[in-house]
Design a protein around this motif. Structure first.
Motif, PDB file in Angstrom:
ATOM      1  N   ASP A 125       0.832  -1.220   0.000  1.00  0.00           N
ATOM      2  CA  ASP A 125       0.000   0.000   0.000  1.00  0.00           C
ATOM      3  C   ASP A 125       0.858   1.257   0.000  1.00  0.00           C
ATOM      4  O   ASP A 125       0.554   2.241  -0.680  1.00  0.00           O
ATOM      5  CB  ASP A 125      -0.914   0.019   1.236  1.00  0.00           C
ATOM      6  N   ILE A 126       1.925   1.222   0.770  1.00  0.00           N
ATOM      7  CA  ILE A 126       2.805   2.393   0.839  1.00  0.00           C
ATOM      8  C   ILE A 126       3.467   2.629  -0.511  1.00  0.00           C
ATOM      9  O   ILE A 126       3.554   3.759  -1.000  1.00  0.00           O
ATOM     10  CB  ILE A 126       3.856   2.202   1.952  1.00  0.00           C
ATOM     11  N   GLU A 143       2.280   1.665  -3.417  1.00  0.00           N
ATOM     12  CA  GLU A 143       1.238   2.095  -4.356  1.00  0.00           C
ATOM     13  C   GLU A 143       0.956   3.582  -4.183  1.00  0.00           C
ATOM     14  O   GLU A 143       0.932   4.344  -5.159  1.00  0.00           O
ATOM     15  CB  GLU A 143      -0.042   1.275  -4.099  1.00  0.00           C
ATOM     16  N   ALA A 144       0.764   4.008  -2.936  1.00  0.00           N
ATOM     17  CA  ALA A 144       0.503   5.423  -2.667  1.00  0.00           C
ATOM     18  C   ALA A 144       1.639   6.292  -3.198  1.00  0.00           C
ATOM     19  O   ALA A 144       1.415   7.314  -3.849  1.00  0.00           O
ATOM     20  CB  ALA A 144       0.329   5.638  -1.160  1.00  0.00           C
ATOM     21  N   SER A 145       2.854   5.872  -2.967  1.00  0.00           N
ATOM     22  CA  SER A 145       4.005   6.689  -3.360  1.00  0.00           C
ATOM     23  C   SER A 145       4.163   6.743  -4.876  1.00  0.00           C
ATOM     24  O   SER A 145       4.508   7.778  -5.437  1.00  0.00           O
ATOM     25  CB  SER A 145       5.282   6.133  -2.724  1.00  0.00           C
ATOM     26  N   PHE A 158       1.847   6.589  -6.997  1.00  0.00           N
ATOM     27  CA  PHE A 158       0.816   7.496  -7.527  1.00  0.00           C
ATOM     28  C   PHE A 158       1.149   8.948  -7.218  1.00  0.00           C
ATOM     29  O   PHE A 158       0.801   9.853  -7.963  1.00  0.00           O
ATOM     30  CB  PHE A 158      -0.554   7.156  -6.929  1.00  0.00           C
ATOM     31  N   ALA A 159       1.804   9.177  -6.091  1.00  0.00           N
ATOM     32  CA  ALA A 159       2.074  10.564  -5.698  1.00  0.00           C
ATOM     33  C   ALA A 159       3.298  11.135  -6.418  1.00  0.00           C
ATOM     34  O   ALA A 159       3.396  12.339  -6.623  1.00  0.00           O
ATOM     35  CB  ALA A 159       2.285  10.644  -4.190  1.00  0.00           C
ATOM     36  N   ALA A 160       4.225  10.260  -6.816  1.00  0.00           N
ATOM     37  CA  ALA A 160       5.471  10.741  -7.408  1.00  0.00           C
ATOM     38  C   ALA A 160       5.227  11.290  -8.804  1.00  0.00           C
ATOM     39  O   ALA A 160       4.355  10.820  -9.524  1.00  0.00           O
ATOM     40  CB  ALA A 160       6.474   9.599  -7.476  1.00  0.00           C
ATOM     41  N   ARG A 204       6.494   3.525 -12.824  1.00  0.00           N
ATOM     42  CA  ARG A 204       5.486   4.570 -12.729  1.00  0.00           C
ATOM     43  C   ARG A 204       4.154   4.060 -13.249  1.00  0.00           C
ATOM     44  O   ARG A 204       4.094   3.121 -14.048  1.00  0.00           O
ATOM     45  CB  ARG A 204       5.917   5.809 -13.522  1.00  0.00           C
ATOM     46  N   PHE A 205       3.110   4.706 -12.767  1.00  0.00           N
ATOM     47  CA  PHE A 205       1.776   4.407 -13.270  1.00  0.00           C
ATOM     48  C   PHE A 205       1.545   5.224 -14.530  1.00  0.00           C
ATOM     49  O   PHE A 205       1.881   6.409 -14.573  1.00  0.00           O
ATOM     50  CB  PHE A 205       0.713   4.784 -12.234  1.00  0.00           C
TER      51      PHE A 205
END
Lengths: 270, 211, 211
Positions: free
Chosen positions: B5-6, B8-10, B12-14, B64-65
């Motif tokens: 989860d961490i 995934e969150a990162s 998406f945020a990067a 990256r996403f």
């Protein structure tokens, strides 16, 4: 209240005179470490903030401020700062004056038959303190809201595309006319040169002739190439005027072998 | 907190791809996962997003996403710029070329009283509304600009003669009283009436010539 | 192509919240879904992401995907700089504008009891959190400030109504002037009284004299 730094180091030396009495040590409330004094005016957001601090610090009901006590503390505070040659913002002094005024009013003996509508001298101060306090709280509330780039971050995914269409702006025909009118009006104001307004047909023909000629820099073109029979006499006249205009502007050369023979048009090349 | 989860969150945020090392750096030393565990979590994420419109891909500099390419034609519409409006300077330049053609840049500048930016000329050329039809035989041989057939087409004009005639409109400005007079007539004045068109062969007696 | 997938891809690709209308605009006219269908798809997406470390939230200007707050301590490590801390002066000014809008600078100063620095106003304007929405018709025509959609977006709010409620003013019902009563007391003020700690539960009757 956490306005003042916690890491308070006691001062031994400086004595403070309050109402002429020396205080061996500062009362705890009034105690400000020297470092904090440097930033005193930043520590408090103004006289209302300082006053609220003094009230809160003693767990007093805001609606029931013992004005005398608070006034004295406030003024002690200011005295002390002046002793330390702190420059005091005018707002603090105004507040001190306001407190002193309230204090003096409170001290005046009250008439029993005092008119009811005369406001308690504390009312205005309390109203302002309350008003300030609610926005102070609101500021804390806003600060506590989750916000972007501290609590939340945008979740994004990359988009890979080669080209993005860019629609072209639309123009109304009227806009062009209006633009031209404006230009002319403006030009007429300073004009040393008068803008001639040939009939557009002549202008258009000039463009067309030049376009034809630019296709072949060496060639000669007969006069009649530039108009058609269907255009009739007016076509010939327009073409003739256009050629004269182009000739005058030095854009074309007109050649005629002998009177009444074919007129030839030739672009001017260096 | 789950490592996956961490990550995934990162991711998406990067705003940039994140390498395995950068992903490890998100964790404090004491609970930093090894490369193997990070890679494992990434594999799980990649599988999870298989059926989604975005995917977790590996690029040279990391993970990256990104939006799956089959959605790009829709998504790209987000960046379709709203058509901007042309500047006054551009419209004036276009008008001068249309009405005074052929015209050099110098001539346009002289009429407008200010310099004409290269951008404006380029925009008008890209739009195929003007083109160079020759060069004036004066020092520097400046280009002569004229309007094009595309220009006429865009405005639904047959010839330049169909452009609104300037003279009549200027006259209206000079004769403000005419409109009032016209109100007395029984024909409604239209713009068409006012614009005495040069093509109309014999100028018909204008009904509004009352003054 | 599924509407939901297109919306999902676009919401991830956008760097700003997207409104229902903007989301509809992703589709060509002939297959543009109505508002109802867009909202439906959004609800589905919101449910899908419930268990994920990111969420689809609605703010003032539309919908956006964001990392859930509980991951912020990890994600923050992606950036070298610490998140900006705003000064109390700035937050108080912002709060007054948000709750009392439209407000003039004078009105803000009246409440805060101190001058509002031009810097604070400028910072708030540069952040697009406030803007001038008019001028008050009083001498000097001071600017009237109001909060913006960007402000709401930034703080995860949909409307101003979502702001934490402003505490209400207590009724000013002053007790009969206690100070004067106290004047009758005969105890000398002690240090104890002055040091009245905030932890002391009920304010004890004050006993000091007026000097």
């Amino acid at each position: 209240m956490e306005n003042l730094p916690d890491n308070v180091v006691p001062i031994q030396q400086p004595l403070v005179l309050v109402d002429g009495k020396p205080y061996q040590e500062l009362p705890e409330d009034l105690y400000i470490p020297p470092d904090a004094l440097e930033v005193f005016l930043e520590t408090f957001e103004g006289p209302l903030d300082l006053l609220l601090y003094l009230i809160k610090h003693q767990n007093l009901d805001i609606l029931d401020i013992p004005v005398l006590k608070i006034t004295e503390q406030y003024i002690e505070y200011i005295d002390m700062m002046q002793n330390l040659r702190m420059e005091l913002a005018a707002e603090y002094l105004v507040m001190a004056a306001m407190l002193a005024e309230i204090k003096s009013k409170m001290l005046l003996p009250r008439q029993v038959e005092e008119s009811a509508d005369e406001e308690d001298p504390r009312a205005e101060l309390i109203r302002r303190l309350q008003e300030y306090e609610r926005f102070k709280r609101a500021a804390d509330d806003i600060d506590a809201l989750p916000r972007l780039y501290r609590d939340n971050y945008l979740a994004t995914a990359e988009l890979v595309v080669d080209k993005i269409d860019k629609p072209l702006p639309d123009v109304e025909l009227d806009a062009i006319l209006i633009a031209f009118q404006d230009v002319l009006k403006r030009a007429e104001k300073f004009s040393h040169h008068q803008i001639q307004r040939e009939p557009l047909s002549v202008r258009e023909r000039m463009s067309r002739i030049l376009a034809t000629l630019s296709g072949d820099a060496e060639g000669f073109f007969a006069f009649h190439c530039f108009f058609t029979m269907e255009e009739g006499k007016s076509g010939a006249v327009v073409t003739f005027l256009a050629l004269l205009e182009l000739c005058k502007e030095g854009l074309v050369e007109i050649v005629q072998g002998e009177p009444l023979s074919e007129v030839w048009v030739k672009p001017i090349v260096e | 907190m789950d490592i996956k989860d961490i990550l995934e969150a990162s991711l998406f945020a990067a705003s940039e791809p994140l390498s395995i090392m950068e992903l490890q750096g998100l964790f404090l030393l004491e609970d930093r996962p090894d490369k193997h565990r990070v890679r494992e979590a990434i594999n799980l994420l990649q599988a999870e997003y298989k059926a989604k419109p975005i995917e977790l891909i590996e690029t040279a500099s990391g993970y990256r996403f990104q939006v799956k390419s089959k959605y790009s034609s829709w998504v790209a519409r987000l960046w379709e710029e709203k058509p901007v409006k042309y500047s006054r300077a551009l419209l004036e330049t276009l008008a001068i070329i249309a009405y005074q053609q052929p015209a050099t840049r110098g001539e346009i500048e002289e009429i407008r009283g200010v310099a004409v930016s290269t951008n404006i000329i380029r925009t008008l050329e890209e739009r195929s509304w003007i083109r160079v039809i020759g060069h004036k035989e004066v020092p520097g041989r400046p280009a002569l600009y004229a309007s094009t057939k595309e220009f006429l087409d865009y405005f639904n004009l047959q010839t330049l003669g169909d452009l609104p005639p300037l003279s009549s409109l200027l006259d209206i400005d000079l004769l403000p009283s005419r409109d009032v007079q016209l109100n007395l007539g029984d024909e409604t004045p239209t713009k068409r009436d006012v614009k005495d068109d040069e093509k109309t062969p014999p100028p018909e007696p204008l009904t509004e010539n009352i003054q």
